[in-house]
Design a protein around this motif. Structure first.
Motif, short mmCIF file in Angstrom:
data_model
loop_
_atom_site.label_atom_id
_atom_site.label_comp_id
_atom_site.label_asym_id
_atom_site.label_seq_id
_atom_site.Cartn_x
_atom_site.Cartn_y
_atom_site.Cartn_z
N PHE A 1 0.93 -1.09 0.23
CA PHE A 1 -0.29 0.19 0.13
C PHE A 1 0.70 1.42 -0.17
CE2 PHE A 1 -2.56 -2.37 2.53
CZ PHE A 1 -3.58 -3.78 1.16
N LYS A 2 1.95 1.29 -0.34
CA LYS A 2 3.11 2.26 -0.52
C LYS A 2 2.72 2.98 -2.19
CE LYS A 2 6.31 2.48 3.41
NZ LYS A 2 7.17 1.95 3.00
N ASN A 3 2.59 2.48 -2.89
CA ASN A 3 2.10 3.24 -3.92
C ASN A 3 1.80 2.30 -5.03
OD1 ASN A 3 2.53 5.22 -6.31
ND2 ASN A 3 4.17 6.02 -4.58
N ARG A 4 1.46 2.90 -6.34
CA ARG A 4 0.72 1.64 -7.11
C ARG A 4 2.20 1.96 -8.85
NH1 ARG A 4 -2.80 -1.06 -5.53
NH2 ARG A 4 -3.81 -1.12 -7.59
N VAL A 5 2.49 0.96 -8.66
CA VAL A 5 3.86 0.48 -9.59
C VAL A 5 3.96 1.32 -10.87
CG1 VAL A 5 2.36 -1.45 -10.94
CG2 VAL A 5 5.00 -1.72 -10.17
N TRP A 6 3.22 1.31 -11.39
CA TRP A 6 3.08 2.39 -12.46
C TRP A 6 3.07 3.64 -12.63
CZ3 TRP A 6 -1.13 -0.03 -11.74
CH2 TRP A 6 -2.85 0.56 -10.57
N PHE A 7 3.24 4.03 -11.22
CA PHE A 7 3.87 5.74 -10.45
C PHE A 7 5.03 5.72 -10.29
CE2 PHE A 7 -0.90 6.18 -9.10
CZ PHE A 7 -1.42 7.21 -10.09
N THR A 8 5.81 5.06 -10.06
CA THR A 8 7.04 4.68 -10.37
C THR A 8 7.63 4.23 -11.33
OG1 THR A 8 7.09 1.56 -9.50
CG2 THR A 8 6.65 2.90 -7.65
N LYS A 9 9.44 4.54 -10.47
CA LYS A 9 10.15 4.31 -12.46
C LYS A 9 11.44 3.62 -12.08
CE LYS A 9 10.24 9.21 -13.57
NZ LYS A 9 10.45 10.47 -13.76
N PRO A 10 11.50 2.11 -12.55
CA PRO A 10 12.33 1.71 -11.75
C PRO A 10 13.68 1.57 -12.86
CG PRO A 10 10.78 0.46 -13.32
CD PRO A 10 10.19 1.62 -13.73
N MET A 11 14.94 1.92 -11.91
CA MET A 11 15.95 1.53 -12.06
C MET A 11 17.27 0.34 -11.74
SD MET A 11 15.82 4.55 -12.92
CE MET A 11 17.68 6.21 -12.58
N ASP A 12 17.87 0.57 -12.61
CA ASP A 12 19.38 -0.40 -12.73
C ASP A 12 20.49 0.00 -11.45
OD1 ASP A 12 17.98 -2.91 -14.18
OD2 ASP A 12 18.91 -2.13 -15.89
N ALA A 13 19.65 -0.85 -10.92
CA ALA A 13 21.61 -0.41 -9.47
C ALA A 13 22.11 -1.76 -9.18
CB ALA A 13 21.36 0.60 -8.21
N HIS A 14 22.89 -1.66 -8.79
CA HIS A 14 24.09 -2.52 -8.17
C HIS A 14 25.21 -2.10 -6.93
CE1 HIS A 14 27.25 -0.70 -10.61
NE2 HIS A 14 27.96 -0.43 -9.91
N ARG A 15 25.23 -2.69 -6.40
CA ARG A 15 26.15 -2.88 -4.97
C ARG A 15 27.05 -3.59 -4.88
NH1 ARG A 15 24.11 -5.33 -0.08
NH2 ARG A 15 25.29 -3.66 1.28
#
Length: 326
Positions: free
Chosen positions: A220-234
């Motif tokens: 319930f934090k947000n809807r997935v289509w309002f987010t921006k997926p970014m590739d990342a690594h650590r």
């Protein structure tokens, strides 16, 4: 090597390849859908029957058709085999019936489900479902259960694909959940609540094709289509550290493993990366994640195509775009 014709398209694959894997070598709309098969998991497949296809010709040596529709995820190809998927009316009608069966007990709560927008069953019902349902009896329901500190089970949504069981069995040291009961009483569960707690337990969330296993830090934090997926690594001592960050502004809402065009995990990640590293400063950002699937996520247009690639070096592959040829 053997040659297989799939919806009129011939492809050459290695012996022992399944029909579904052969179709994926072609790609596009000819690939049968799959709800239980999962490439990285050994032994998966053959549970949901969504990937049924018609074998119009068994092989070059024996051209007789197979009498019944077969599950493409567990049926191996033969040299000269001819397979029909989207071109066969019986396959499409059978798939509609399977979707109707999967939706018998599955609640239509997409507006409040965290899986909405990236749900395999949602896409499947849109493509092969019907508007009316004939089931009139009472649906089976379950209470929500906390399987661990980070995972909540909505068994009412579960379609018993067994993916989470295979995942826990193959990538964790000790599996503590499984399928309890038989027939209509079968359910995913544990005998003791809050017992799933290991370094890779969060991966059962990624493999779930519906919203049955949910991330308690993302709910319930947000809807997935309002987010921006970014590739990342650590640099992570436990896993590869290669993830997808789902962000909104400067806030990291959730962290998941990277998935391919068939929504299958490329590399499983640990719980530290998934649940504990929720700051942008914890990660090295590589660029926007290209979503291959035709969902509302890709419709968000978060990727900015760069036309003149040589001018801007070191671009992620997903942002490159060739000029149209006249």
């Amino acid at each position: 090597m053997v040659k297989v014709t799939f919806d009129g398209i011939e492809v050459e694959v290695e012996e022992g390849t399944t029909i579904l894997q052969a179709a994926r070598k072609i790609g596009g709309k000819v690939v049968p859908p799959a709800m239980c098969y999962y490439g990285p998991l050994k032994g998966s497949g053959g549970k949901c029957r969504v990937c049924l296809v018609k074998v119009a010709q068994g092989s070059a040596k024996d051209p007789r058709p197979m009498p019944k529709l077969v599950a493409s995820c567990i049926t191996q190809v033969q040299d000269g085999m001819v397979v029909e998927n989207t071109t066969n009316e019986d396959v499409l009608n059978a798939r509609k019936g399977i979707v109707e069966m999967l939706l018998i007990n599955h609640p239509l709560d997409c507006p409040v489900c965290d899986q909405a927008g990236e749900c395999n069953l949602q896409d499947l019902s849109y493509e092969h479902g019907v508007s009316a349902q004939r089931f009139e009896e009472e649906r089976r329901t379950f209470n929500k259960v906390d399987l661990g500190p980070y995972i909540q089970l909505h068994m009412t949504r579960c379609i018993l694909c067994y993916r989470c069981v295979y995942t826990a069995d193959q990538i964790t040291e000790k599996r503590v959940h499984g399928v309890l009961g038989r027939g209509d009483a079968a359910e995913i569960g544990t005998y003791i609540e809050n017992v799933i707690d290991n370094d890779f337990s969060g991966n059962v969330i990624d493999v779930c094709p519906v919203g049955a296993l949910t991330d308690k830090t993302w709910r319930f934090k947000n809807r997935v289509w309002f987010t921006k997926p970014m590739d990342a690594h650590r640099d992570c001592p436990t896993c590869s550290g290669k993830v997808t960050l789902w962000t909104r502004g400067e806030e990291v809402l959730r962290v998941t493993a990277r998935k391919d065009q068939y929504n299958e995990v490329e590399e499983f990640i640990c719980n530290t990366c998934r649940f504990d590293k929720k700051e942008v400063s914890d990660w090295t950002i590589e660029g926007p994640r290209h979503i291959e699937r035709g969902s509302v996520i890709s419709a968000n247009h978060y990727e900015l195509p760069v036309v003149n690639v040589p001018i801007v070096p070191n671009l992620p592959t997903s942002t490159k775009k060739n000029l149209p040829q006249e």
